[in-house]
Design a protein around this motif. Sequence first.
Motif, PDB file in Angstrom:
ATOM      1  N   LYS A   1      -1.884   1.308   8.475  1.00  0.00           N
ATOM      2  CA  LYS A   1      -3.162   0.591   8.463  1.00  0.00           C
ATOM      3  C   LYS A   1      -3.629   0.265   7.047  1.00  0.00           C
ATOM      4  CE  LYS A   1      -4.907   2.625  12.768  1.00  0.00           C
ATOM      5  NZ  LYS A   1      -6.010   3.400  13.392  1.00  0.00           N
ATOM      6  N   SER A   2      -2.833   0.632   6.042  1.00  0.00           N
ATOM      7  CA  SER A   2      -3.215   0.400   4.636  1.00  0.00           C
ATOM      8  C   SER A   2      -4.617   0.929   4.352  1.00  0.00           C
ATOM      9  CB  SER A   2      -3.132  -1.094   4.283  1.00  0.00           C
ATOM     10  OG  SER A   2      -1.804  -1.568   4.404  1.00  0.00           O
ATOM     11  N   THR A   3      -4.861   2.136   4.780  1.00  0.00           N
ATOM     12  CA  THR A   3      -6.187   2.728   4.655  1.00  0.00           C
ATOM     13  C   THR A   3      -6.061   4.169   4.147  1.00  0.00           C
ATOM     14  OG1 THR A   3      -7.036   1.346   6.446  1.00  0.00           O
ATOM     15  CG2 THR A   3      -8.311   3.309   5.872  1.00  0.00           C
ATOM     16  N   VAL A   4      -6.959   4.516   3.246  1.00  0.00           N
ATOM     17  CA  VAL A   4      -7.066   5.888   2.767  1.00  0.00           C
ATOM     18  C   VAL A   4      -8.433   6.422   3.172  1.00  0.00           C
ATOM     19  CG1 VAL A   4      -7.868   5.166   0.472  1.00  0.00           C
ATOM     20  CG2 VAL A   4      -6.803   7.406   0.772  1.00  0.00           C
ATOM     21  N   TYR A   5      -8.472   7.698   3.501  1.00  0.00           N
ATOM     22  CA  TYR A   5      -9.693   8.320   4.008  1.00  0.00           C
ATOM     23  C   TYR A   5     -10.106   9.490   3.122  1.00  0.00           C
ATOM     24  CZ  TYR A   5      -8.055   5.886   8.201  1.00  0.00           C
ATOM     25  OH  TYR A   5      -7.614   4.937   9.080  1.00  0.00           O
TER      26      TYR A   5
ATOM     27  N   ALA B   1     -10.556  17.856  -6.962  1.00  0.00           N
ATOM     28  CA  ALA B   1     -11.422  18.468  -7.958  1.00  0.00           C
ATOM     29  C   ALA B   1     -11.829  19.849  -7.454  1.00  0.00           C
ATOM     30  CB  ALA B   1     -12.653  17.601  -8.186  1.00  0.00           C
ATOM     31  N   ASP B   2     -11.996  20.777  -8.389  1.00  0.00           N
ATOM     32  CA  ASP B   2     -12.380  22.137  -7.995  1.00  0.00           C
ATOM     33  C   ASP B   2     -13.672  22.145  -7.184  1.00  0.00           C
ATOM     34  OD1 ASP B   2     -11.235  23.795 -11.056  1.00  0.00           O
ATOM     35  OD2 ASP B   2     -10.163  23.205  -9.233  1.00  0.00           O
ATOM     36  N   SER B   3     -14.568  21.235  -7.495  1.00  0.00           N
ATOM     37  CA  SER B   3     -15.879  21.222  -6.854  1.00  0.00           C
ATOM     38  C   SER B   3     -15.824  20.853  -5.373  1.00  0.00           C
ATOM     39  CB  SER B   3     -16.813  20.254  -7.586  1.00  0.00           C
ATOM     40  OG  SER B   3     -16.256  18.949  -7.595  1.00  0.00           O
ATOM     41  N   VAL B   4     -14.714  20.271  -4.919  1.00  0.00           N
ATOM     42  CA  VAL B   4     -14.635  19.843  -3.521  1.00  0.00           C
ATOM     43  C   VAL B   4     -13.511  20.531  -2.749  1.00  0.00           C
ATOM     44  CG1 VAL B   4     -15.563  17.599  -4.195  1.00  0.00           C
ATOM     45  CG2 VAL B   4     -13.095  17.851  -3.855  1.00  0.00           C
ATOM     46  N   LYS B   5     -12.726  21.356  -3.418  1.00  0.00           N
ATOM     47  CA  LYS B   5     -11.612  22.034  -2.749  1.00  0.00           C
ATOM     48  C   LYS B   5     -12.110  22.854  -1.567  1.00  0.00           C
ATOM     49  CE  LYS B   5      -8.229  22.541  -6.456  1.00  0.00           C
ATOM     50  NZ  LYS B   5      -7.630  23.469  -7.448  1.00  0.00           N
ATOM     51  N   GLY B   6     -11.415  22.731  -0.457  1.00  0.00           N
ATOM     52  CA  GLY B   6     -11.781  23.461   0.741  1.00  0.00           C
ATOM     53  C   GLY B   6     -12.833  22.771   1.581  1.00  0.00           C
ATOM     54  N   ARG B   7     -13.448  21.723   1.040  1.00  0.00           N
ATOM     55  CA  ARG B   7     -14.488  20.996   1.793  1.00  0.00           C
ATOM     56  C   ARG B   7     -14.082  19.560   2.095  1.00  0.00           C
ATOM     57  NH1 ARG B   7     -19.244  19.962  -0.495  1.00  0.00           N
ATOM     58  NH2 ARG B   7     -18.445  19.928  -2.645  1.00  0.00           N
ATOM     59  N   PHE B   8     -13.350  18.933   1.185  1.00  0.00           N
ATOM     60  CA  PHE B   8     -12.942  17.534   1.334  1.00  0.00           C
ATOM     61  C   PHE B   8     -11.442  17.467   1.619  1.00  0.00           C
ATOM     62  CE2 PHE B   8     -16.342  15.333  -1.557  1.00  0.00           C
ATOM     63  CZ  PHE B   8     -17.338  16.008  -0.872  1.00  0.00           C
ATOM     64  N   THR B   9     -11.053  16.467   2.395  1.00  0.00           N
ATOM     65  CA  THR B   9      -9.644  16.229   2.686  1.00  0.00           C
ATOM     66  C   THR B   9      -9.345  14.744   2.538  1.00  0.00           C
ATOM     67  OG1 THR B   9      -9.598  18.069   4.273  1.00  0.00           O
ATOM     68  CG2 THR B   9      -7.803  16.466   4.381  1.00  0.00           C
ATOM     69  N   ILE B  10      -8.356  14.437   1.703  1.00  0.00           N
ATOM     70  CA  ILE B  10      -7.911  13.058   1.555  1.00  0.00           C
ATOM     71  C   ILE B  10      -6.683  12.848   2.434  1.00  0.00           C
ATOM     72  CG2 ILE B  10      -6.464  13.566  -0.464  1.00  0.00           C
ATOM     73  CD1 ILE B  10      -7.270  10.794  -1.581  1.00  0.00           C
ATOM     74  N   SER B  11      -6.607  11.694   3.066  1.00  0.00           N
ATOM     75  CA  SER B  11      -5.451  11.367   3.897  1.00  0.00           C
ATOM     76  C   SER B  11      -5.234   9.856   3.854  1.00  0.00           C
ATOM     77  CB  SER B  11      -5.666  11.837   5.338  1.00  0.00           C
ATOM     78  OG  SER B  11      -6.774  11.187   5.925  1.00  0.00           O
ATOM     79  N   ARG B  12      -4.118   9.427   4.391  1.00  0.00           N
ATOM     80  CA  ARG B  12      -3.842   7.987   4.388  1.00  0.00           C
ATOM     81  C   ARG B  12      -3.059   7.623   5.632  1.00  0.00           C
ATOM     82  NH1 ARG B  12      -0.971   6.742  -0.953  1.00  0.00           N
ATOM     83  NH2 ARG B  12      -0.641   4.664  -0.041  1.00  0.00           N
ATOM     84  N   ASP B  13      -3.214   6.370   6.036  1.00  0.00           N
ATOM     85  CA  ASP B  13      -2.447   5.798   7.129  1.00  0.00           C
ATOM     86  C   ASP B  13      -1.769   4.559   6.557  1.00  0.00           C
ATOM     87  OD1 ASP B  13      -1.479   4.450   9.360  1.00  0.00           O
ATOM     88  OD2 ASP B  13      -3.163   5.016  10.612  1.00  0.00           O
ATOM     89  N   ASN B  14      -0.515   4.682   6.215  1.00  0.00           N
ATOM     90  CA  ASN B  14       0.174   3.568   5.569  1.00  0.00           C
ATOM     91  C   ASN B  14       0.351   2.379   6.514  1.00  0.00           C
ATOM     92  OD1 ASN B  14       0.305   4.845   3.114  1.00  0.00           O
ATOM     93  ND2 ASN B  14       2.427   5.540   3.353  1.00  0.00           N
TER      94      ASN B  14
ATOM     95  N   PHE C   1       0.815  -1.221   0.000  1.00  0.00           N
ATOM     96  CA  PHE C   1       0.000   0.000   0.000  1.00  0.00           C
ATOM     97  C   PHE C   1       0.848   1.271   0.000  1.00  0.00           C
ATOM     98  CE2 PHE C   1      -3.801   2.377   0.817  1.00  0.00           C
ATOM     99  CZ  PHE C   1      -3.452   3.379   1.707  1.00  0.00           C
ATOM    100  N   SER C   2       1.884   1.304   0.788  1.00  0.00           N
ATOM    101  CA  SER C   2       2.663   2.528   0.963  1.00  0.00           C
ATOM    102  C   SER C   2       3.422   2.954  -0.295  1.00  0.00           C
ATOM    103  CB  SER C   2       3.642   2.354   2.128  1.00  0.00           C
ATOM    104  OG  SER C   2       4.570   1.323   1.838  1.00  0.00           O
ATOM    105  N   ARG C   3       3.437   2.111  -1.303  1.00  0.00           N
ATOM    106  CA  ARG C   3       4.177   2.420  -2.533  1.00  0.00           C
ATOM    107  C   ARG C   3       3.315   3.075  -3.601  1.00  0.00           C
ATOM    108  NH1 ARG C   3       6.989  -2.895  -4.557  1.00  0.00           N
ATOM    109  NH2 ARG C   3       7.567  -1.431  -6.190  1.00  0.00           N
ATOM    110  N   TYR C   4       2.002   3.136  -3.369  1.00  0.00           N
ATOM    111  CA  TYR C   4       1.110   3.538  -4.452  1.00  0.00           C
ATOM    112  C   TYR C   4       0.260   4.744  -4.092  1.00  0.00           C
ATOM    113  CZ  TYR C   4       2.373  -0.842  -6.597  1.00  0.00           C
ATOM    114  OH  TYR C   4       3.078  -1.877  -7.165  1.00  0.00           O
TER     115      TYR C   4
END
Length: 115
Positions: A76-80, A61-74, A29-32
């Motif tokens: 736990k092999s999980t993206v949020y 995407a412009d439509s979600v900037k400032g409202r959505f946040t992507i993050s990951r925990d390598n 997971f941590s490689r991709y």
Amino acid sequence: QVQLVESGGGLVQPGGSLRLSCAASGFSFSRYSMYWYRQSPGKERELVALIFSTGSITKYADSVKGRFTISRDNAKSTVYLQMNSLKPEDTAVYYCYSRIVRDYWGQGTQVTVSA
């Protein structure tokens, strides 16, 4: 085998928040880079956000900037995907995606924003 399993969708009122999770397995997971897409009825699937392998670079995407946040925990092999200030037009099935030699998609999780 590669598996991507989304969770966290549901029904929320406009202005509310949800956090989606995508649990990954079967690859390093941590490689991709990891991606969130969404698809509404009658519309093409669109890229919502992406995060590089180390988490140092994110794009939205412009439509979600400032409202959505992507993050990951390598560890736990999980993206949020943290989604705030949700709007009715955010209603869609949200998919987790990565390309490991070939394209892999999760099964999707429904997000409905409605009063």
